[in-house]
Design a protein around this motif. Structure first.
Motif, PDB file in Angstrom:
ATOM      1  N   ARG A 102      92.288  30.554  -4.570  1.00  6.73           N
ATOM      2  CA  ARG A 102      91.701  31.196  -5.745  1.00  6.73           C
ATOM      3  C   ARG A 102      92.699  31.109  -6.907  1.00  6.73           C
ATOM      4  O   ARG A 102      93.893  31.375  -6.749  1.00  6.73           O
ATOM      5  N   PHE A 104      93.644  32.179 -11.029  1.00  3.06           N
ATOM      6  CA  PHE A 104      93.399  33.246 -12.005  1.00  3.06           C
ATOM      7  C   PHE A 104      93.976  32.858 -13.357  1.00  3.06           C
ATOM      8  O   PHE A 104      95.026  32.219 -13.451  1.00  3.06           O
ATOM      9  N   TYR A 145      95.936  42.785 -12.738  1.00  2.00           N
ATOM     10  CA  TYR A 145      96.670  42.465 -11.512  1.00  2.00           C
ATOM     11  C   TYR A 145      96.031  43.151 -10.302  1.00  2.00           C
ATOM     12  O   TYR A 145      95.978  42.566  -9.209  1.00  2.00           O
ATOM     13  N   MET A 148      92.917  41.193  -9.278  1.00  2.00           N
ATOM     14  CA  MET A 148      93.182  39.955  -8.539  1.00  2.00           C
ATOM     15  C   MET A 148      93.218  40.214  -7.038  1.00  2.00           C
ATOM     16  O   MET A 148      92.674  39.447  -6.247  1.00  2.00           O
ATOM     17  N   THR A 149      93.861  41.315  -6.646  1.00  2.00           N
ATOM     18  CA  THR A 149      93.953  41.622  -5.214  1.00  2.00           C
ATOM     19  C   THR A 149      92.610  42.093  -4.667  1.00  2.00           C
ATOM     20  O   THR A 149      92.339  41.933  -3.474  1.00  2.00           O
ATOM     21  N   ARG A 158      95.790  33.194  -2.875  1.00  2.00           N
ATOM     22  CA  ARG A 158      95.872  33.255  -4.339  1.00  2.00           C
ATOM     23  C   ARG A 158      96.940  32.272  -4.815  1.00  2.00           C
ATOM     24  O   ARG A 158      98.102  32.365  -4.397  1.00  2.00           O
ATOM     25  N   ILE A 162      99.627  31.765 -12.717  1.00  7.40           N
ATOM     26  CA  ILE A 162      98.588  32.334 -13.585  1.00  7.40           C
ATOM     27  C   ILE A 162      98.629  31.592 -14.917  1.00  7.40           C
ATOM     28  O   ILE A 162      99.707  31.348 -15.469  1.00  7.40           O
ATOM     29  N   TYR A 190     104.608  35.453  -9.061  1.00  7.92           N
ATOM     30  CA  TYR A 190     103.829  34.493  -9.842  1.00  7.92           C
ATOM     31  C   TYR A 190     104.698  33.801 -10.893  1.00  7.92           C
ATOM     32  O   TYR A 190     105.641  34.381 -11.425  1.00  7.92           O
ATOM     33  N   TYR A 370      88.843  32.466 -11.692  1.00  7.75           N
ATOM     34  CA  TYR A 370      88.472  33.713 -12.372  1.00  7.75           C
ATOM     35  C   TYR A 370      89.321  33.880 -13.631  1.00  7.75           C
ATOM     36  O   TYR A 370      90.545  33.790 -13.591  1.00  7.75           O
TER      37      TYR A 370
END
Length: 481
Positions: A102, A104, A145, A148-149, A158, A162, A190, A370
């Motif tokens: 995924r 983000f 944040y 996201m989880t 993930r 980002i 990240y 996303y």
């Protein structure tokens, strides 16, 4: 006596004539992923409509068996092949949705300091000035944040990068909130990419670092005199010189710069001189500098079947995708294709004598991408942000989803009627869904846009590049036909 087995050429055979290799053809199979170089006897055998057996073919038994094994010859009917492709596409799509990574993106702000004539900002500005000025607050960053989880609880699924997007995410006035985003992200493992116009990135030099903001995509529209007419600052006017300087500053920080040259009918002839300008100062020698031309798409060339026609009274401002690719091939700028991803797939498969990596979708946004914006809305494609009808969901208080999510996440080549019978479908993935919606507003339509023509062109380029490789094994099993 046993009756010989009868085979037919697969409906999904793609035959590419190699222009610089007389009497050689590239064969690609549209659902097995096989890729081979063939001679005229093999191509004659694979003519549509043929019915052949091992005892009446133009090739050896060994070659015949290889053609069967790799899918070029089959005993399936056309309908059975189509059904197999649909099942295979649905399986691949389900697997990617369940096990894929995924990604983000944070829509840091809808505000921008440029006034580019083709930008999506011109449409969302109808929401009003205050709407377009909306920027992340620290509270919304914290909530993003958390979201996201909630969207993907499995941390291992993930992507640990980002993307910062806008508007213009790296405005000087956004410095505090961007630093907050980065510091909070670093604490969670990240790193960051950014899509920026490059004008004010000099305010972020301490954050430009291989372990922080490690990559920036920056767009230019040609040499200075052209760029400054099109990508201008709302107060300062021309922007080329400062962007050019800032790229050097960023490269000196060791980060990657993806230079995107927005290209249309009015500036394509200057792409080579633009590249030469970056070359003259050594940017192109830096392995972190990547130059690419990109087709500008608008109402004039959005529909694949439309013809972009120019005449003296009403000159066209945009190019068709086929024209763009053809014109880029005529330049001395290395590796210019709108579909560089196809080139990489073909070249990699040829070089490593492997099957082509296929996909049932065009883009990862159809399975797990996303974009979280400062209003608390969720989108999945940067071409749809700000368009309320394309909101996937909301994250302000918990996660809630709209019907649009199902439309995006269920669509693949098996659910697109024309794609399910197309031999190129696993290569193009049905085309860009955002452009499908802009052109047709219909999730069941494909977006072909001259793909077969472009594919044949790129296949020739990939083969030529392979043959020019100094470590090319020219007598490898790629040539076994």
């Amino acid at each position: 006596m046993t009756k010989p087995q009868i085979f037919r050429p697969s409906t999904y055979n793609i035959i590419v004539e190699l222009k610089n290799a007389p009497d050689k053809y590239m064969m690609v199979h549209g659902y097995t992923g096989a890729i081979d170089i063939a001679n005229p006897n093999v191509i004659e055998l694979l003519k549509p409509g043929n019915r052949v057996s091992r005892v009446n073919s133009l090739v050896s038994i060994k070659t015949f068996n290889t053609l069967v094994k790799r899918g070029y010859l089959t005993q399936k009917t056309a309908a059975e092949e189509r059904q197999f492709c649909q099942r295979w596409a649905n399986f691949m799509h389900s697997w990617r949705k369940r096990f894929g990574m995924r990604s983000f993106m944070f829509m840091v702000t809808y505000d921008c300091n440029f006034r580019c004539p083709y930008c999506y900002e011109s449409t969302i500005s109808e929401h009003g000035r205050q709407w377009t000025k909306k920027t992340f607050t620290k509270e919304m960053v914290d909530r993003a944040y958390e979201a996201m989880t909630e969207i993907e609880p499995d941390e291992q699924k993930r992507i640990k990068s980002i993307t910062l997007y806008g508007g213009e995410p790296l405005l000087a006035k956004n410095r505090e909130i961007v630093e907050y985003i980065v510091q909070k992200g670093l604490e969670q493992g990240y790193k960051f990419e950014a899509i920026s116009n490059g004008y004010e990135i000099d305010h972020y030099l301490d954050l430009l670092d291989p372990e922080k903001i490690y990559s920036i995509q920056i767009s230019v529209d040609g040499p200075k005199e052209i760029h400054d007419r099109r990508r201008y600052h709302y107060q300062d006017g021309g922007t080329f010189d400062k962007i050019f300087q800032n790229i050097g500053l960023a490269l000196n920080k060791g980060i990657r710069i993806g230079l995107r040259a927005n290209t249309d009918a009015t500036n394509y002839q200057f792409i080579e001189s633009l590249y030469d300008q970056f070359k003259s100062v050594g940017y192109t020698d830096n392995p972190n500098f990547v130059f690419s031309a990109a087709l500008v798409v608008g109402d004039e060339n959005i529909r694949p079947e439309s013809q972009v026609i120019s005449n003296p009274e009403h000159p066209a401002t945009l190019l068709s995708k086929a024209d763009f690719n053809a014109k880029m091939q005529q330049t001395k700028v290395p590796g210019q294709h709108q579909e560089m991803w196809i080139y990489r797939k073909l070249y990699t498969a040829i070089k490593h004598k492997a099957r082509i990596d296929f996909s049932p979708v065009y883009c990862g946004v159809q399975v797990g991408a996303y974009i979280l914006d400062p209003f608390g809305d969720i989108y999945n494609c940067w071409e749809t942000v700000g368009k309320k009808r394309h909101i996937l969901g909301h994250y302000t208080e918990g996660i809630s989803w709209e019907k649009e999510t199902e439309n995006w996440h269920q669509r693949n080549i098996a659910t697109t009627p024309r794609c399910s019978v197309c031999k190129y479908a696993f290569l193009c993935g049905g085309g860009c869904l955002a452009k499908v919606l802009k052109a047709y507003n219909d999730f069941t339509k494909p977006y072909c846009h001259s793909f077969p023509e472009i594919f044949h062109q790129i296949a020739n380029n990939a083969y030529d590049a392979y043959m020019q490789d100094p470590i090319c094994e020219c007598h490898s099993n790629l040539n076994k036909k």
